[in-house]
Design an enzyme around this catalytic site. Sequence first.
Site, short mmCIF file in Angstrom:
data_model
loop_
_atom_site.label_atom_id
_atom_site.label_comp_id
_atom_site.label_asym_id
_atom_site.label_seq_id
_atom_site.Cartn_x
_atom_site.Cartn_y
_atom_site.Cartn_z
N ARG A 113 -15.17 -2.86 14.50
CA ARG A 113 -16.16 -3.82 14.02
C ARG A 113 -17.17 -4.10 15.12
NH1 ARG A 113 -13.42 -9.25 12.49
NH2 ARG A 113 -12.52 -7.85 10.91
N HIS B 23 -11.09 -6.15 16.90
CA HIS B 23 -11.69 -5.04 16.16
C HIS B 23 -12.81 -4.38 16.96
CE1 HIS B 23 -9.83 -5.35 12.14
NE2 HIS B 23 -9.76 -6.65 12.38
N ASP C 146 -7.26 -3.46 9.90
CA ASP C 146 -6.77 -4.25 8.78
C ASP C 146 -6.41 -3.29 7.66
OD1 ASP C 146 -7.41 -6.57 10.16
OD2 ASP C 146 -9.37 -6.78 9.22
N GLU D 143 -2.16 -13.16 10.09
CA GLU D 143 -2.67 -12.26 9.05
C GLU D 143 -1.73 -11.07 8.86
OE1 GLU D 143 -7.41 -13.19 10.00
OE2 GLU D 143 -6.51 -11.29 10.61
N HIS E 44 -3.20 -7.39 9.70
CA HIS E 44 -3.93 -7.19 10.96
C HIS E 44 -2.99 -6.64 12.05
CE1 HIS E 44 -7.07 -8.77 13.93
NE2 HIS E 44 -6.05 -8.48 14.72
#
Length: 222
Positions: free
Chosen positions: A91, A136, A143, A201, A204
């Site tokens: 990301r 990320h 994910d 999460e 993740h």
Amino acid sequence: MKKTMFILICLIFNFSFSQNLPEGFVYLSEVIPDIESELRYLENHNFTGRPVPGYESNKIILSTPAAKALEKVQQELENDGYCLKIFDAYRPQRAVDSFIAWSKKAEDTLTKSEFYPNKRKMNLFSLGYIATKSGHSRGSTVDLTIIDANTLEEIDMGGKFDFFGERSHHNFEDLNKNQRQNREYLKSIMSKYGFRHYSEEWWHYTLRNEPFPETYFNFTIK
């Protein structure tokens, strides 16, 4: 002869295409050609309600070690009749910066009912659901979930990707037996091949020995 030339051209194209990435990164499809994905931040179906800056193509990028580790996960899952589905991987930092800007717009609650119905938008960072510096962006966090290899349907994890609430926590207790087993199955196989989970999460995971632990990249996904 024509077939040989076609293969050669494809190899040359893929090689040159890969050179656009920083050293140590790879397109996941080059490692796992049949990988399934639903890149949420490329489209509108995400907690911001719109495409996220930095996502310009339906491609998954990871550090090479993370991609190779995921290949082993995929191989073992396929032996059980399953495979991986990716929601997000590398990301760009600019995407993270856009999340920060989004969080400051109190009036923008377009997706609240789906993604954070019981949380105040301004608290999503302090609660650990969004980070100002994301793993990320270091290229070794992913994910994901597990899907049936035949139907491509997601198995029941007892909660949806990017839901900001206690239901997403690994230790959430109000799950049925099947949901708990599915989460544990994902966690155990990811751990086996070098990934650590994130407690808030269930989807993740980060490669334990990530190659860029202090570097946050900002190149565009294209």
